[in-house]
Each structure stands twice: as C-alpha cells, then as structure tokens.
Design a protein around this motif. Sequence first.
Motif, PDB file in Angstrom:
ATOM      1  N   ALA A  14       0.839  -1.196   0.000  1.00 49.05           N
ATOM      2  CA  ALA A  14       0.000   0.000   0.000  1.00 49.05           C
ATOM      3  C   ALA A  14       0.879   1.253   0.000  1.00 49.05           C
ATOM      4  N   GLU A  15       0.351   2.302  -0.594  1.00 50.37           N
ATOM      5  CA  GLU A  15       0.941   3.637  -0.531  1.00 50.37           C
ATOM      6  C   GLU A  15       2.363   3.712  -1.087  1.00 50.37           C
ATOM      7  N   SER A  39      -1.648   2.076  -4.340  1.00 53.69           N
ATOM      8  CA  SER A  39      -1.811   0.902  -3.475  1.00 53.69           C
ATOM      9  C   SER A  39      -2.259  -0.291  -4.303  1.00 53.69           C
ATOM     10  N   VAL A  40      -1.617  -1.423  -4.051  1.00 52.42           N
ATOM     11  CA  VAL A  40      -1.891  -2.648  -4.813  1.00 52.42           C
ATOM     12  C   VAL A  40      -2.538  -3.669  -3.883  1.00 52.42           C
ATOM     13  N   ALA A  41      -3.642  -4.271  -4.319  1.00 49.53           N
ATOM     14  CA  ALA A  41      -4.252  -5.385  -3.562  1.00 49.53           C
ATOM     15  C   ALA A  41      -4.512  -6.540  -4.521  1.00 49.53           C
ATOM     16  N   GLN A 102      -6.584  -5.096  -7.502  1.00 47.44           N
ATOM     17  CA  GLN A 102      -7.212  -3.775  -7.361  1.00 47.44           C
ATOM     18  C   GLN A 102      -6.117  -2.752  -7.074  1.00 47.44           C
ATOM     19  N   ILE A 103      -6.105  -1.732  -7.911  1.00 42.85           N
ATOM     20  CA  ILE A 103      -5.100  -0.671  -7.774  1.00 42.85           C
ATOM     21  C   ILE A 103      -5.843   0.583  -7.344  1.00 42.85           C
ATOM     22  N   ARG A 104      -5.442   1.137  -6.230  1.00 43.66           N
ATOM     23  CA  ARG A 104      -6.056   2.392  -5.770  1.00 43.66           C
ATOM     24  C   ARG A 104      -5.010   3.491  -5.850  1.00 43.66           C
ATOM     25  N   ILE A 105      -5.423   4.600  -6.423  1.00 42.26           N
ATOM     26  CA  ILE A 105      -4.443   5.670  -6.678  1.00 42.26           C
ATOM     27  C   ILE A 105      -4.979   6.996  -6.173  1.00 42.26           C
ATOM     28  N   GLU A 106      -4.128   7.722  -5.471  1.00 40.77           N
ATOM     29  CA  GLU A 106      -4.398   9.137  -5.187  1.00 40.77           C
ATOM     30  C   GLU A 106      -3.392   9.927  -5.997  1.00 40.77           C
TER      31      GLU A 106
END
Length: 305
Positions: A14-15, A39-41, A102-106
């Motif tokens: 993450a992050e 962040s990678v899940a 799942q890739i979460r990006i800020e």
Amino acid sequence: MSKHVLAQNQYGKAENRIVKVTRKGSDGSWHEIRDLNVSVALRGEFRDVHLTGDNANCLPTDTTKNTVYAFGKEHGIASPEAFGILLAKHFVSSQSPIREAQIRIEEYAWERIPVPTRKEQHSFVRKGQEVRTAQITYSETTGLQVISGLKDLTVMNSTNSEFHGYIKDKYTTLKEAYDRILATKVTARWAHSALAADDAAFDWDQSYKKVRKNMLEAFAETYSYSLQQTLNQMAERVLDNCPRVNEVRLNLPNKHHFLVDLEPFGLKNDNEVYFAADRMYGLIEGTIHRDGVQPVIATSDWIVA
Ligand SMILES: O=c1[nH]c(=O)c2[nH]c(=O)[nH]c2[nH]1
C-alpha cells in the motif's frame, strides 16, 4: 475439519509514493511531473499461504512495489486510470494464482510556478493546500506588531538542485547529488515594520500576494546547492522587494525524493522515477532580517512536515 473459514482476503503493498518526471522539448528542459500514491491489492488462490505457510502462490508485496516503479519507467504515467489499468492487468495476466488485482491511486495535483525569464520549466507548486496566517500583538508600551505568514505551501524543482561537498565522517553514507529533486513544504512568517502596522491604508492582501510571489520566484529561480541556500535566497528576495517587511523566518522540511534503483530490472533511471519519502525529513530553518532591526519572530515553533 477446521471449524473456521478463511473468508475474503487480499494483500499487496500500500501507498507506493511515486514521482515521475518526464522531460519534453528538443533539449528536455520542459518538465512534466505526475505524483501518485499507488496501493496494490491482489486477490486469488492464497488459501495455502494463509493455512499451511506454503508461499508457492505468493507474489511478494515487495515485488508489487517494484512493479509500480518499473512500470513508471517502462510505460510512463499518462493518467492514474491508465497507469492503474496497466498494473491491474499485469498482475492478473502474469501470475495464474492472482485472479483479481485492485489498484487504488491518489494523485496530488501540481501547478507550474511560471518563470517568464527562462524557457526551462521545472518548478511546481501543489494546488490549493496553503493556509494564510497572521499574528497581531498590540502593546501599550511597544504598539502594534504584525507577523503575517503561510504554511503548507508545497513546492518542487525537478532539477537545478545539487548537494555535495559536505562533511563526511564515519557515519556518512549519503551519496553526493549533482541533479536531484528539491521539494519542501514552506512555513513562512514575516514581520512588518511599524510603518505598515500603523498605516490604516496598508493593503495586507496585496502585501501577502507580493511576499508569496517573491518566495515562489526565488525558489524557482535559485540554482540550489542546498536547501539552506534556497532558504536564504527566498527570504532575501522578500526583503529586497517588500520594503515594509523587516524580517522573514522560514521553516523548510526537505521532502526527500530518492531515485529508485531500476538496474535489477534492466532499466536505466535517468532521474525520472523517484520514491517520495514522507518521513524522516531534513528540517532547515532560519531567520533573515534587515540590518539594525531586532528579530521578533519566535524561533521555537514545532513544525511538522
Ligand atoms: O539541502 C540539503 N541540506 C542538507 O543539510 C542536507 N543533508 C542531507 O542529508 N541532505 C541535505 N540537503
């Protein structure tokens, strides 16, 4: 038979803070930056990893982190969405136990600091974070004292910063830098002369704009050999151009950007892909005032980057 059921599970790094510098124009002097927190899940066949300790299906989180940085170099970052699509598809298509990613990006938005006097453009300011401050003291004996300021003004030069020639003792491991990112989150306070404080017509909003502009321009235009030198240049520029400011105090955390080593993946990092560390940080602080004027701004404030 176990009485317990392993239900939803996922893992990844993450992050991952990545800053990608892209050089454009015939001589590469027009810089564009993208600053992401990725962040990678991963989801898939990880039962044995959890239940038996067999890691045969486990792609290390460290690898997912490396992939983010390597993809920054190999594919660039056209947009958070495009970058996320590349990463998500990569994990699922390259390793059979991984069924979903799942890739979460800020994304942190930066604007250019315009420097009309030069064609190279590599100076940026973070959008919409800064806070304006003011401290007013009125004393029967000494009269009005006005200290204006700002905090959380984050700025970056993606080149024109070096750091070398420093003391090396037996604990020094820092490598000399001849081209590095220089970034800081400015906390500034500036004390006005009584001439300004006692002048009912003094335009405080105009003064704020002018001080801010001078600090930004000095940051952008200084070819820096240390953040200490940049600090002095920023404060001097304000004193030179704002006659009713007597003293400037700056607190500048050095927001370190480390070049990511891409050699293990056969990639050359030409000062393009950086890891943006949020802690720990160098903290450079100083007061510059007009000769003959007694400094009044407190030096003991606790500044947190
Ligand atoms: O501009 C800098 N000033 C320092 O004093 C310092 N120390 C360090 O490790 N990096 C830097 N950078």
